[in-house]
Design a protein around this motif. Sequence first.
Motif, PDB file in Angstrom:
ATOM      1  N   GLY A 243      23.343 -31.611 -40.113  1.00  0.00           N
ATOM      2  CA  GLY A 243      23.640 -30.299 -40.689  1.00  0.00           C
ATOM      3  C   GLY A 243      22.639 -29.890 -41.753  1.00  0.00           C
ATOM      4  O   GLY A 243      22.256 -28.716 -41.853  1.00  0.00           O
ATOM      5  N   GLU A 244      22.183 -30.866 -42.551  1.00  0.00           N
ATOM      6  CA  GLU A 244      21.208 -30.555 -43.597  1.00  0.00           C
ATOM      7  C   GLU A 244      19.864 -30.156 -42.989  1.00  0.00           C
ATOM      8  O   GLU A 244      19.199 -29.242 -43.470  1.00  0.00           O
ATOM      9  CB  GLU A 244      21.031 -31.763 -44.515  1.00  0.00           C
ATOM     10  N   LEU A 245      19.497 -30.855 -41.933  1.00  0.00           N
ATOM     11  CA  LEU A 245      18.234 -30.537 -41.276  1.00  0.00           C
ATOM     12  C   LEU A 245      18.319 -29.169 -40.593  1.00  0.00           C
ATOM     13  O   LEU A 245      17.388 -28.368 -40.654  1.00  0.00           O
ATOM     14  CB  LEU A 245      17.899 -31.629 -40.250  1.00  0.00           C
ATOM     15  N   ARG A 246      19.434 -28.911 -39.965  1.00  0.00           N
ATOM     16  CA  ARG A 246      19.600 -27.639 -39.239  1.00  0.00           C
ATOM     17  C   ARG A 246      19.611 -26.445 -40.181  1.00  0.00           C
ATOM     18  O   ARG A 246      19.125 -25.369 -39.840  1.00  0.00           O
ATOM     19  CB  ARG A 246      20.918 -27.697 -38.442  1.00  0.00           C
ATOM     20  N   MET A 247      20.168 -26.613 -41.390  1.00  0.00           N
ATOM     21  CA  MET A 247      20.301 -25.506 -42.334  1.00  0.00           C
ATOM     22  C   MET A 247      19.169 -25.466 -43.366  1.00  0.00           C
ATOM     23  O   MET A 247      19.223 -24.717 -44.335  1.00  0.00           O
ATOM     24  CB  MET A 247      21.642 -25.609 -43.077  1.00  0.00           C
ATOM     25  N   ALA A 248      18.140 -26.282 -43.172  1.00  0.00           N
ATOM     26  CA  ALA A 248      17.045 -26.351 -44.135  1.00  0.00           C
ATOM     27  C   ALA A 248      16.323 -25.008 -44.261  1.00  0.00           C
ATOM     28  O   ALA A 248      16.247 -24.237 -43.296  1.00  0.00           O
ATOM     29  CB  ALA A 248      16.053 -27.436 -43.717  1.00  0.00           C
ATOM     30  N   GLU A 249      15.804 -24.729 -45.464  1.00  0.00           N
ATOM     31  CA  GLU A 249      15.051 -23.498 -45.728  1.00  0.00           C
ATOM     32  C   GLU A 249      13.632 -23.869 -46.160  1.00  0.00           C
ATOM     33  O   GLU A 249      13.406 -24.895 -46.819  1.00  0.00           O
ATOM     34  CB  GLU A 249      15.758 -22.692 -46.825  1.00  0.00           C
ATOM     35  N   TRP A 250      12.666 -23.022 -45.826  1.00  0.00           N
ATOM     36  CA  TRP A 250      11.266 -23.314 -46.134  1.00  0.00           C
ATOM     37  C   TRP A 250      11.030 -23.474 -47.630  1.00  0.00           C
ATOM     38  O   TRP A 250      10.142 -24.234 -48.052  1.00  0.00           O
ATOM     39  CB  TRP A 250      10.368 -22.206 -45.573  1.00  0.00           C
ATOM     40  N   SER A 251      11.825 -22.767 -48.440  1.00  0.00           N
ATOM     41  CA  SER A 251      11.637 -22.847 -49.891  1.00  0.00           C
ATOM     42  C   SER A 251      11.930 -24.243 -50.438  1.00  0.00           C
ATOM     43  O   SER A 251      11.555 -24.572 -51.568  1.00  0.00           O
ATOM     44  CB  SER A 251      12.531 -21.820 -50.588  1.00  0.00           C
TER      45      SER A 251
END
Length: 273
Positions: A243-251
């Motif tokens: 879930g953390e990888l899927r919801m990661a943001e470029w910032s």
Amino acid sequence: MALKELQIRNIRPTDKVTQCTDERGLYLEVHPNGSKLWRYKYRYMGKQKRLALGRYPDVGLAEARKRRDDARRQLEAGTDPLAERKHEKLVAVFKAANTFGEIAKEYIDKQVAQGQADTTTQKANWLLEQLEPIAARPVADLKPIDVLAALKRIEAKGKYETARRCRSFAGRVFRYAVATGRGESDPSSILRGALVVPKVKHHAAILDPKQMGELLRAIDAYTGHAITRLAMQVSPHVMARPGELRMAEWSEFDLENAVWKIPAERMKMRRPP
């Protein structure tokens, strides 16, 4: 003169509202449409008031007198029976609007507004469904035994982990109710040792370096969606939850220093119940 049942049954309506007096402030109000209503007339703080005691024949003469006597006792104790009735109705309305289910939904909506992941929201709604036996009960009226009965109902189906998660979810709802002034305590907090502890089942892991190499090569050869393949290729390097990888943001990525910083607030909000 005191009324009698036979006399009351024989009263006929007229073209205007009439009153048939009993005693000690009790009287029967007869309307042109034939309805007969019990009223209690009294004075409180120098003001004339009247209290509705029910409709005849649903409320008979004996019951009307009993209700009048109850109101008289309230007066003797310094309480206005009409004001007390209004207070009781307000309390009933308040409790009806503050059931466990309603507050749980409000709590879930709050979590969604704060950025909770869809999967976690779905789990919370599912847990609420499991607690259906207490969903319609006012939070202020629920006792530990009520919550325990609902959890034991889940345990009886062999769903020990679900029961544990439901207790945890219920605790969060109760604490939210306390924080918002609609509850006084968390009755689930004393139930920690009352549930069956589920046996931990360890999942198989690849420990052989050769087998791990085969897995990595299989990931590289994956012919499905490119984004899925890239996510699987990144995953072994960061050891993050899916879930953390899927919801990661470029910032969150510092590509120059090869660092990925996940905000603590987002990690907390996505933690499963």
